[in-house]
Motif scaffolding. Structure first.
Motif, mmCIF file in Angstrom:
data_model
loop_
_atom_site.group_PDB
_atom_site.id
_atom_site.type_symbol
_atom_site.label_atom_id
_atom_site.label_comp_id
_atom_site.label_asym_id
_atom_site.label_seq_id
_atom_site.Cartn_x
_atom_site.Cartn_y
_atom_site.Cartn_z
ATOM 1 N N TRP A 44 1.121 -1.404 0.486
ATOM 2 C CA TRP A 44 0.122 -0.047 0.193
ATOM 3 C C TRP A 44 0.163 1.102 0.164
ATOM 4 C CZ3 TRP A 44 -5.013 1.576 -0.999
ATOM 5 C CH2 TRP A 44 -5.451 2.356 0.236
ATOM 6 N N SER A 45 2.633 1.272 0.926
ATOM 7 C CA SER A 45 3.056 2.430 0.848
ATOM 8 C C SER A 45 3.401 2.933 -0.482
ATOM 9 C CB SER A 45 3.951 2.388 2.406
ATOM 10 O OG SER A 45 5.041 1.323 2.324
ATOM 11 N N ARG A 46 3.857 1.565 -0.659
ATOM 12 C CA ARG A 46 4.071 1.873 -2.455
ATOM 13 C C ARG A 46 3.758 2.534 -3.045
ATOM 14 N NH1 ARG A 46 9.806 0.885 -2.126
ATOM 15 N NH2 ARG A 46 10.348 -0.758 -0.885
ATOM 16 N N GLN A 49 3.068 6.184 -2.185
ATOM 17 C CA GLN A 49 3.981 7.099 -2.843
ATOM 18 C C GLN A 49 4.074 7.306 -3.951
ATOM 19 O OE1 GLN A 49 7.579 5.389 -1.309
ATOM 20 N NE2 GLN A 49 8.972 7.212 -2.523
ATOM 21 N N ALA A 65 -4.160 9.545 1.183
ATOM 22 C CA ALA A 65 -4.336 8.591 1.144
ATOM 23 C C ALA A 65 -5.207 7.063 2.100
ATOM 24 C CB ALA A 65 -2.430 7.594 2.144
#
Length: 276
Positions: A44-46, A49, A65
């Motif tokens: 998710w974080s990638r 980003q 987000a």
């Protein structure tokens, strides 16, 4: 019957957008396809980003987000294995290419049943072909997952053989860039390499995860001749994981230790996959 488990458009359960949305008119927007496993998205974080960095490059405001995660969890509810597509367009605008001064983005969050990450493809590998359709070199758009995918659409229309999983595309200078649906990696002369996406192609989040895990990997130009002498070839996809390549047209490969190690890394992130 709809192919979606559920769709939210700006937080409302509908499956339509305005005919005047700039995403439809001009492909003016971005998207992410995110694999969820039991309600969790390991990458998710990638994804966020890349979405936010691409939004800055396009001067396109991107939703928070946390809001996107809440809506993604809503649409994926009830699916043990889901692919959530988040689409953000510049929203409505006057006729013409000039973007609105104060855009009101449209966000579309939809869930699909995910393809199974198991079977012979992960053990023995997949078959690819070379595509005639080239990727244009445009550094201002390269790396982003923007809404215009016509180069991939034309490439995918080049074959109907079900034994061919995907096709490899070169750029207009002849450099190998990627498959139509995934990034490409190869082991050449003992070094893990992947094509640069500074001028064309998509900077995949699975690719980013691999590069973070393999600091010695080399990013640069790869020719078709280079690929012919590779010891290992595999594709990376945030949806399908690490797929060994068994053959590209008549050139045969065997899944090797680097591919297997990265498949184990993928399972360690929380993605289920056939043991290899």
């Amino acid at each position: 019957m709809s192919a979606f488990a559920w769709v939210l458009v700006d937080g409302v359960s509908v499956q339509t957008v305005s005919a005047f949305d700039r995403g439809l008119s001009y492909g003016d927007g971005l998207f992410e396809t995110i694999r969820f496993v039991d309600g969790v998205a390991p990458l998710w974080s990638r994804h966020m980003q890349r979405l936010h960095e691409s939004g800055e490059r396009l001067r396109l405001p991107v939703p928070d987000a946390a809001l996107l995660l809440r809506e993604a969890c809503v649409v994926a509810k009830g699916l043990d294995q889901a692919v959530v597509r988040i689409t953000v367009t510049r929203g409505l605008g006057e006729r013409g290419y000039a973007p609105p001064t104060l855009p009101q983005p449209t966000r579309i969050v939809a869930a699909f049943a995910a393809p199974a990450m198991a079977g012979d493809a992960y053990v023995h590998g997949i078959c690819l072909r070379w595509c005639e359709t080239r990727l244009a070199r445009q550094p201002r758009l390269a790396g982003m997952k923007h809404l215009n995918r016509l180069e991939q659409v034309l490439a995918r229309a080049e074959w109907s053989d079900p034994s061919i999983t995907d096709g490899l595309q070169c750029d207009t200078d002849g450099n190998v860039i990627a498959a139509t649906m995934a990034n490409l990696f190869a082991v050449i002369d003992g070094v893990l390499v992947t094509p640069s996406v500074e001028h064309s192609g998509v900077a995949g989040v699975a690719r980013a995860e691999i590069l973070a895990n393999r600091a010695a990997a080399h990013v640069g130009d790869i020719s078709r001749k280079d690929l012919l002498r590779a010891d290992e070839v595999f594709l990376s996809s945030s949806v399908r994981g690490i797929l060994p390549v068994q053959a590209v047209d008549d050139t045969v490969y065997v899944p090797g230790p680097v591919t297997r190690a990265l498949q184990r890394h993928w399972r360690g992130l929380g993605f289920p996959m056939e043991q290899a």
